[in-house]
Structures are given as structure tokens and as C-alpha cells.
Scaffold this active site. Structure first.
Site, short mmCIF file in Angstrom:
data_model
loop_
_atom_site.label_atom_id
_atom_site.label_comp_id
_atom_site.label_asym_id
_atom_site.label_seq_id
_atom_site.Cartn_x
_atom_site.Cartn_y
_atom_site.Cartn_z
N GLY A 83 0.82 13.37 -59.39
CA GLY A 83 0.45 11.94 -59.07
C GLY A 83 1.18 10.83 -59.64
O GLY A 83 1.94 10.99 -60.36
N SER A 84 0.08 9.97 -59.65
CA SER A 84 0.60 8.65 -60.33
C SER A 84 1.06 8.52 -61.70
O SER A 84 1.63 7.58 -62.10
CB SER A 84 -0.44 7.38 -59.93
N THR A 85 0.51 9.53 -62.54
CA THR A 85 1.45 9.42 -63.75
C THR A 85 2.56 9.49 -63.78
O THR A 85 3.34 8.90 -64.86
CB THR A 85 0.64 10.55 -64.72
N PHE A 86 3.37 10.07 -62.69
CA PHE A 86 4.90 10.02 -62.62
C PHE A 86 5.36 8.73 -62.47
O PHE A 86 6.53 8.51 -62.99
CB PHE A 86 5.20 10.95 -61.53
N LYS A 87 4.44 7.71 -62.22
CA LYS A 87 5.04 6.27 -61.89
C LYS A 87 5.55 5.59 -63.16
O LYS A 87 6.50 4.96 -63.39
CB LYS A 87 3.94 5.56 -61.33
#
Lengths: 589, 374
Positions: free
Chosen positions: A295-299
């Protein structure tokens, strides 16, 4: 002699000078002489064979007593039996980075029976069943009355049990001195340390991957784990799991400069002293073997590659007012901002739309290259054998580039994610994760994958997420925590399910000179009244990270700071970027 | 020891000057070793079977002088009387062997014992010496007397005895009896062709025994592959030798006797190995070899075919038993329940061997006319 006549008749006397002997006797005498000659000659053969047998016995005696006797230096004991298992040498201890024993080997006694020697198996089984309630009386009776010469009854008795069985005085019940692996901290580091079988052969964790070394060495194996941090992480994660009725959780703490795993927790856990009693799910290491869509941690990674490639600066921005439509998909934001967002704001508000636009500017090839450099596209090389292989799209189309930019369509293990974020904040150098303590002052060279400037900017932006964005709940006061939330719906039966998610938070601290990355992931949390029904990373995982940092930092010698200026660089970036966005808004009008 | 004058012509005086004193001394030395070892090993066995601690040792110590006296008494007999004694003895033994089949007590899967006047007796032990002498007479007669089918009579006796033994069943004694008869037949001039055939037949017999008698199968399997069989006894035995080393642990200091049920009888040599050590064991081996080989060498000057064959048979029995027993304890051959002559505990075995060696001493006494006393 009175018997002469009789004797001659039998041919006992062959005296040719006997005047009475007639011719017939002479021929008979000749035959007898011949027979005697044959007899004597053959007697020599018989004698030689006998002599040879005696010599062989003499040689064998010398061989047994002197040659073999001195070799085996025998100590014959009554307990020794023919089918005894091979003698084990002591298996080395496993200790944490401070020398606290995680696994050790204790001498124990194991009970075996020689059923043929047991006078009354019924009575013996009844008496034994009182002492060993875990084995049924029927099963005991079956074993005790079997026709085998040797049969194990129970391995690794407690001293109390051994004493009680000794007290029974039943012949045919004997003890074998054995060694047993013992884990004094029980389930605290079960997934990393692993466990062994009854013959002390490593079956999981470092017990398995270092099986040979543990057998052959005396010196304890020093892990990178700090048991105190392990305890803190376990406790806080368990509390969160309970609070949010989650099915599991995974957490990691990593030293960003050495790649050492300071703590690695997977919940639920199990007791390595009796691993067979635990369900498979408990033995499953979510932190290293499990793979999840992050999820968003990849951002963070997408932003880093955009900055590093130079396709965007921290002051640049993207229009996030409209969802992105591609074929039949539409990418929206969780909290739509309906305006232009700068790069720091995209992270602060965790905008999917902005991130996708950044990724498209980076391009598929570069994204792939960076992710590969972060070590996310192949199985992590680390000491544990329980390592998950990431799920990577193939072929890698533009739509994949878009979803991967915000952490969907790719599944990696928490360990891989933690390692990647470590390299993000440590100055841009990839250091392979290790569970083994590194020599003091040894800093592995690693491989540069980002410019140092990118890494410094990322620190500021991660700090901004905690100061102003979705990561507020992780702000441990004085420790300059920076991080990013991540909430990913779980794929079930090929569809994303909205109320079944993985909520995580990845943090680093202190952001002015990062020392540790803390990663916490909660598997399928359910929202509570306190969180207004929310079960996102910011609500579920961020508070855990905060408490973990508050508790571990003092132990690891990190002083809290109260410098107002500490956050100045980040805030000025944000201010400048926001101003640029305002300018854009005005210009657009 | 006070000696006798050369001119003393009394029975005892003549005996003293004609008997093989060296062999007599060797046999008495073996008995002495036996006394020491039985004293060390039998208390453990006595405790196990639940009689008084020194009960077995006491019995051995009362039997030992009796056996020595019997041996010396028999050695006083003339050749002719020995022959008669043996033939009558064999007759009684055959009757007793028949009696064991009817009245015998089954011990460990075989009926070998019969109660006689309060003594339990193992007739098969006595069968061996009497058989050897009787067969020798028959084989010698075949050569020296016209018209006596001695060889066939000998074979007939052999068949009767071994069939009685196999009905018990007692393979060990059968093998020993057959070996005695075989050696005697060999010495009596059996054509070499037939020697080969008989060796093959004997081998065949053993193979048949291996396949038909389960306990023989087990023993041989256990020897060939110690992991499968119950090799507990022989492993302990070998350990005892290793434990003993050169000088031994000292009399009474051994541990094997507490582990092996047959330490006082079949495995007494292991007790000797552990408690007295290698040197004493080699002395025991040398004593046996001395008795057998000295006996054989005296027979090389023997002019009487009967004496030659009888003594060879008796000495073969004595030597073979010693070899089988010692080789078993040293794991050179499969374990075979056989006593170590004069050393092991065991009443029947001791008395029967005393009879046998008494006959050897009698037959090997020096006689006038370039031969030995008749």
C-alpha cells in the site's frame, strides 16, 4: 603282564620278536603298522589345526584387550544398550546481541523400556501413567508389553518425573542421558531462533539455517536481535492486535547503518519448546516469509525515484483534482484534495493520483530498476530459510507501473520493505538485512542506490508526514519520527475486499540522523469506537510505532531532543512548495 | 611333594612314575583358575536365581576335589579296564539320554537334564568321553581284527547318540560328538575322498540346522549382523575384555558378572578377561593348548591303535570345547552354549570332563615294550 594274550589278539602289541607270533600275525602286524603310521601322520594334522585355533584365540585376546581396549577407553555401564541413539555433542547456544541466552542445551533424561525385562507390564503401565499423565495407560501398556528389545517411552523427562520413575524400581525401565534444546524466553524470539526436533536437529529459523555451525562450534551464535526491543515490539503489537481484533501482525526494527535486524516479531507466535502444539499459522513468520501488498508506504519509494531521477523536485506539484481513468480502472484518492499538490503534500495526504503521475514521469523501466535496487523484486538474501519470494507482475505494463507506485499489484515481505526504507533514509546505500550481530564498529559498505541528497530530502518529507499528515499518531515526542502509513485492501479470491486490509506504518528516527527503521503491520484490523471505525495504518499501526519508539529509544541510548529548529528544513520545504502550489492555482485562474 | 621310590611297585607308586605328571599339573592348574573365577562370578548368579550368595561356589568347591579324585582314580585303571568302563558308561548314558526325553525337565526350550539320586545330571556331557573311547575301540578293531565290521558299528553308535541328542534338541553336543567321531575316523585311515565328502556333509548339516532350527538361525544371524540379533551377551563380553586390559581389574572387581546371566558358566572366560587380564587369559589358553598338544605329541610314539584313537578323541573333545567356548566369548564364532573345561561352573560338565581326562591320563601312561603300560 597278565593281559598280554588279550592285548596281542587286539594288536595292541606289535612286537615282531615275539617267538609265538605266526606268519598270519606278521601280515596283520604289517597292516596295523600301516594303520598306525596313517593315524600318527593324521594326528599331526589334527594337532596343527588345534594349535592354529589356540593361536588365533591368543591373537584375538591381544587384539581385544590391548588394541581395541586402549582405543575405546571403555567405561561400561549398565544403562548402555545396543540400539542407543548416537552420542550427541553439545549444541552451541544462541544469544541475542547483548549475550542473553535465547537457546541453550540442557542435559535431560529420557525414559526407555526393555519390555522383555518388565515382569508385570499391567502394573508398570498403571504406575507410570500416574507419573506421565500425558501418555494414556493403554498406550503405555501397549509399549511395555511389546516384543521389541528397546522402546522409547518419553523423551526429555523433568527431573521430578525421573525421580518418581526411579522410585518405582521397575526393572526394564531405564534412562538415557540426552540433551535437550531449551528456549528460556519461550515464544519471544521463536520465529527467528526457530526450533529443533527431539534429536536436536534444527527445523526452523537460525536453528535450521545454522544447524551445522551450531553442531560444530562451542562459541554461542550471536544474533543481531536485541531481546529488550523484541519484548517491547511484541508487547505493543499484541496490544494493537487485541484492540483491533486483528488476525496477525508483523514488526521489524532495523539498524539503518548496518542492516542488522534489531527485532523481528510475527504474531501470533508459538512456544519453541513444543512447536508441534502450535497451529501452522502461528509458526508462519509474517515478518520474513509472508508477502503483502504494502500500500501507500510504497509512495515513499516512488517519490524517492522521482526526485533521484530528477523528473520532479520537492517543489513541483501535480493536479489531483480528477481521478485517473485507465481502461476500465479508475484511480481515486482516499481523501480527495481537488487541487494541485506538491510532492511533500502528495505524501502528507497520501495521494494516489499524484503518486501515479510521478511514477508515469519516472517511467516503467526506471521504476523497475529502482525497485530492483531496493531489493524488492527477488527473494531477500538473508540467513533465515523462511524468506518469502515477492510477487512481481509479468509482463510489467503501464497499468502495473501506476498501481505499483502506490503499493498495489506487487507483494513483498515486511523484511524487504524495512530494508528498502533503511536505504532510503541512511544516505541512499543499500545494506543487506542480517539476523547475525555484526562486529562492533563494522559498517558494511553496501551499494549506493540513491543520491545522498535524495535521501536527505526523503528524511524531511517523512518527517512532514508525521508532523502534518496521516502519520501524526506516530509522533513520539523528542525523537523526530518520520514515516509513512500504508493501508492495502487484501486480495481475496481475486478481488480486493474493502473491510479486510493490511494496515502498516513504516518509520525512521531520529530524522536529523536516522538510526533505526521501525516497521509495524497489522493483519486484518477492525475499526473501533476510539478510532471512529477507522482501521487504517495511521490509526492502527502508527500509535504502535510511537509507543515502541518511546520505549526503545532510551534503551538504545538515543537522547530525546527539544530543538525548535530541528524541523525547520522540512517546514521550510513545505512552506515553499505550498507557495508554489498557490502560485499555480492563481496562475490557473 | 613327597615322591615315590623308583622301586615302589605298588599301584600308586607305579602310577606316579608312569603317568603324564605335566598334563596332570596343567589340569589341576585349570581347576585352580576355575575355582578362583567361579568364586568371583557365581555370587551374582546365585543372587539372581535366589539361592544363598555362595551356594553355587560351595557346590563347585565340593565337586572340585571329587572331580580331581575321580580323575586320578580313573587314571589308575589299565587300558582294558578303561575300555570296559567306557562301554558300560556309554550304555548307561544312552539309557539316561532316553530318560531325559521321558522324565527330563525343560529348561530354556530343551530337555537336557535328568534327576538322579538328588543330583540333576546332564547325560549328554557324559556321552562324549564314553562315546570317544567306545568308537576308538570299534575303529581299532576294524583294523586289527578280521571280520569285525567295527567302522559300521561305530557309525551305528554315532547315529543312535546324535539322534537322541537332536531330540532334546542339543545341536552343540551333536556337533562336538560328530567332530570327535570325525577326527577319529580320519585318524583311522578314512580315504581322503570320503574325508572331503564328510566335510561337505557336515557343512550341509549345519546349513539344514540353520534353516530348520529357529534358535540356530537367530544365533548365526546375530553373529553375522550384530545389529539384528540379540548380541547383548557377546557385546558385554567383548567389553569385559577391553575393560580388563593387560592386568585386569583385579579378582572380584569385574562388572560383567552382574550383567550376564551365564557369566559363571558359558562366559567365565570373559570374567577372567575383565578381572585377571590378558596375561592370565593367555596362560589359560596356553594350559589348554599344552594339555591337548602334549597329549598329541605323546601319542606320536604310541603303538596301540586303540589308545591312539581313544586319546585323540578325548583330547579333541577337550580342546574343541575350550576353543568353541573361548572363541564364542571373543566373538570369533556365533555364541554356543558350551562350558570351558574345568574352569566353568557346572557339575555334570566338570565330572564328565574329569572322567574323560582321567581316561586320557590312564591311556597315556608309559608302558613297557617301547609302548605304554597296558
Amino acid at each position: 603282564m597278565s593281559d598280554w594274550r588279550e592285548d596281542r589278539k587286539q594288536g595292541l602289541l606289535t612286537n615282531l620278536r615275539n617267538p609265538q607270533s605266526p606268519k598270519a600275525v606278521i601280515s596283520l602286524d604289517g597292516r596295523i603298522r600301516q594303520a598306525l603310521e596313517v593315524g600318527r601322520t593324521r594326528l599331526i594334522v589334527a594337532g596343527a589345526l588345534m594349535a592354529m585355533a589356540f593361536v588365533i584365540i591368543g591373537i584375538r585376546l591381544v587384539d581385544l584387550t590391548l588394541l581395541q581396549g586402549s582405543r575405546s577407553n571403555t567405561t561400561s555401564t549398565a544403562q548402555e544398550i545396543d540400539e542407543a541413539p548416537p552420542v550427541q555433542t553439545r549444541r552451541a547456544d544462541i544469544v541475542d546481541r547483548n549475550g542473553i541466552v535465547l537457546a541453550t542445551t540442557l542435559p535431560t533424561a529420557s525414559l526407555y523400556a526393555e519390555p522383555k525385562k518388565i515382569p508385570n507390564p499391567e502394573i508398570a503401565a498403571r504406575l507410570l501413567a500416574d507419573i506421565l499423565p500425558e501418555i494414556s495407560q493403554d498406550k503405555l501398556l501397549k509399549k511395555l508389553s511389546s516384543d521389541r528389545a528397546f522402546i522409547w517411552i518419553k523423551r526429555n523427562l523433568t527431573p521430578r518425573q525421573q525421580y518418581a520413575i526411579n522410585g518405582l524400581g521397575i526393572p526394564g525401565l531405564n534412562f538415557e542421558q540426552e540433551q535437550r534444546r531449551f528456549y528460556p524466553h519461550e515464544n519471544l524470539s521463536a520465529h527467528i531462533v526457530g526450533f529443533t526436533d527431539v534429536d536436536n536437529k534444527g527445523l526452523a529459523g537460525v536453528e535450521q539455517s545454522f544447524d551445522t555451525a551450531l553442531r560444530e562450534n562451542d562459541a554461542p551464535l550471536e544474533l543481531s536481535i536485541d531481546l529488550r526491543v523484541q519484548h517491547i515490539l511484541t508487547e505493543e503489537m499484541s496490544a494493537a492486535m487485541q484492540e483491533f481484533s486483528a488476525i496477525g501482525a508483523a514488526g521489524l526494527v532495523m539498524d539503518v547503518n548496518t542492516g542488522e535486524v534489531i527485532s523481528s516479531v510475527s504474531l501470533p507466535t508459538f512456544d519453541p519448546d513444543s512447536p508441534g502444539d502450535a497451529p501452522d499459522d502461528a509458526r508462519f513468520n509474517r515478518a520474513t516469509l509472508g508477502i503483502y501488498e504494502m500500500g501507500s508506504t510504497f509512495k515513499l519509494l516512488t517519490a524517492a525515484m522521482a526526485l533521484d531521477e530528477g523528473v520532479a523536485s520537492v517543489y513541483d506539484g501535480y493536479d489531483v483534482s480528477k481521478p485517473i481513468r485507465i481502461s476500465r480502472f479508475s484511480i481515486t484518492d482516499y481523501k480527495p484534495m481537488k487541487r494541485w499538490l506538491s510532492v511533500p503534500e502528495i505524501l502528507i495526504y497520501s495521494s494516489n493520483i499524484g503518486t501515479v503521475q510521478m511514477a508515469l514521469e519516472v517511467g516503467t523501466e526506471s521504476q523497475r530498476k529502482y525497485l530492483s535496487n531496493f531489493g524488492l523484486l527477488r527473494t531477500a538474501s538473508t540467513e533465515l530459510s523462511e524468506v518469502g519470494t515477492p510477487l512481481v507482475p509479468s509482463p510489467w505494463r503501464e497499468i502495473n507501473t501506476m498501481t505499483i507506485s502506490y503499493g498495489h499489484g506487487i507483494a513483498v515481505s515486511p523484511l524487504q520493505m524495512t530494508t528498502a526504507v533503511s536505504s532510503l533514509v541512511n544516505g541512499g546505500v543499500m545494506k543487506p538485512a542480517t539476523f547475525i550481530k555484526r562486529d562492533k564498529d563494522y559498517v558494511p559498505a553496501g551499494r549506493r542506490i540513491l543520491n545522498e541528497k535524495t535521501s536527505i530530502l526523503m528524511r524531511d518529507m517523512m518527517r512532514l508526514v508525521v508532523l502534518h499528515g496521516s502519520g501524526r499518531n506516530a509522533d513520539a515526542e523528542g525523537y523526530l519520527v518520520g514515516g509513512k502509513t500504508g493501508t492495502a485492501d487484501k486480495l481475496k479470491g481475486g478481488r480486493y475486499v474493502t473491510n479486510s486490509r493490511v494496515s502498516s506504518f513504516v518509520a525512521a528516527f531520529p530524522m536529523n540522523n536516522p538510526r533505526y527503521v521501525v516497521y509495524v503491520m497489522v493483519d486484518e484490523p477492525k475499526g473501533t469506537k476510539k478510532t471512529y471505525g477507522f482501521a487504517t495504518g495511521g490509526w492502527v499501526a502508527a500509535p504502535v510505532v510511537k509507543r515502541v519508539i518511546e520505549r526503545m529509544a532510551p534503551l538504545l541510548g538515543i537522547q530525546p531532543v527539544h530543538i525548535e529548529s530541528a524541523d525547520d528544513s522540512g517546514n521550510s520545504i513545505l512552506k515553499k512548495a505550498k507557495a508554489r502550489m498557490e502560485g499555480r492555482k492563481i496562475a490557473a485562474r | 611333594m613327597s615322591t615315590f621310590a623308583r622301586t615302589d611297585t605298588s599301584v600308586v607308586g607305579r602310577w606316579w612314575w608312569t603317568v603324564d605328571r605335566w598334563n596332570l599339573a596343567a589340569l589341576l592348574a585349570l581347576m585352580a583358575f576355575g575355582a578362583l573365577l567361579v568364586l568371583a562370578a557365581s555370587p551374582a548368579a546365585a543372587d539372581r536365581i535366589g539361592v544363598g550368595t555362595f551356594q553355587l561356589a560351595k557346590r563347585h568347591f565340593t565337586l572340585l576335589p571329587a572331580a580331581a579324585c575321580m580323575m586320578i582314580s580313573i587314571s589308575l585303571l589299565s587300558v582294558r579296564k578303561i575300555r570296559r568302563f567306557a562301554v558300560i558308561g556309554l550304555g548307561i548314558t544312552v539309557v539316561l539320554l532316553l530318560a531325559t526325553l521321558v522324565l527330563g525337565v525343560e529348561i530354556k526350550g530343551a530337555t537336557r537334564w535328568v534327576n538322579l539320586l538328588g543330583f540333576s545330571l546332564q547325560p549328554s556331557e557324559f556321552a562324549k568321553p564314553f562315546f570317544a573311547v567306545t568308537i576308538a575301540w570299534m575303529l581299532a578293531s576294524a583294523k586289527t581284527e578280521e571280520g569285525i565290521p567295527g567302522t559300521w558299528i561305530a557309525i551305528g553308535i554315532w547315529l543312535v547318540v546324535i539322534s537322541l541328542l537332536m531330540m532334546q534338541p542339543d545341536l552343540g553336543q551333536t556337533v562336538v560328538i560328530t567332530a570327535i567321531g570325525g577326527v577319529q575316523l580320519f585318524l583311522a585311515g578314512l580315504p581322503m575322498m570320503l574325508v572331503g565328502v564328510f566335510i561337505l556333509l557336515a557343512a550341509l548339516g549345519l546349513i539344514i540346522a540353520y534353516y530348520t532350527l529357529p534358535h540356530v538361525t537367530a544365533r548365526i544371524d546375530g553373529f553375522l549382523d550384530p545389529a539384528t540379533g540379540n548380541s547383548f551377551q557377546v557385546n558385554r563380553s567383548m567389553e569385559a575384555f577391553k575393560n580388563g586390559g593387560l592386568l585386569g581389574q583385579g579378582p572380584g572387581e569385574g562388572t560383567i558378572k552382574s550383567l550376564l546371566p551365564d557369566a559363571h558358566s558359558d562366559f567365565i572366560f570373559s570374567v577372567a578377561g575383565e578381572e585377571l587380564g590378558l596375561i592370565a587369559c593367555l596362560i589359560i589358553v596356553c594350559l589348554f593348548a599344552f594339555v591337548v598338544l602334549r597329549g598329541f605329541s605323546r601319542l606320536l610314539h604310541e603303538n596301540n591303535l586303540f589308545v591312539l584313537l581313544a586319546c585323540t578323541g578325548l583330547l579333541t573333545q577337550f580342546g574343541l570345547q575350550a576353543i568353541i567356548n573361548m572363541a564364542s566369548t571373543l566373538h570369533l564364532i556365533p555364541t554356543k552354549g558350551m562350558t570351558l573345561p574345568f574352569v566353568s561352573y557346572g557339575g555334570s560338565s566338570l565330572l564328565a570332563l574329569a572322567v574323560g581326562m582321567g581316561m586320557v591320563l590312564a591311556l597315556t601312561r608309559r608302558r613297557p615294550h617301547g609302548g605304554y603300560e597296558a
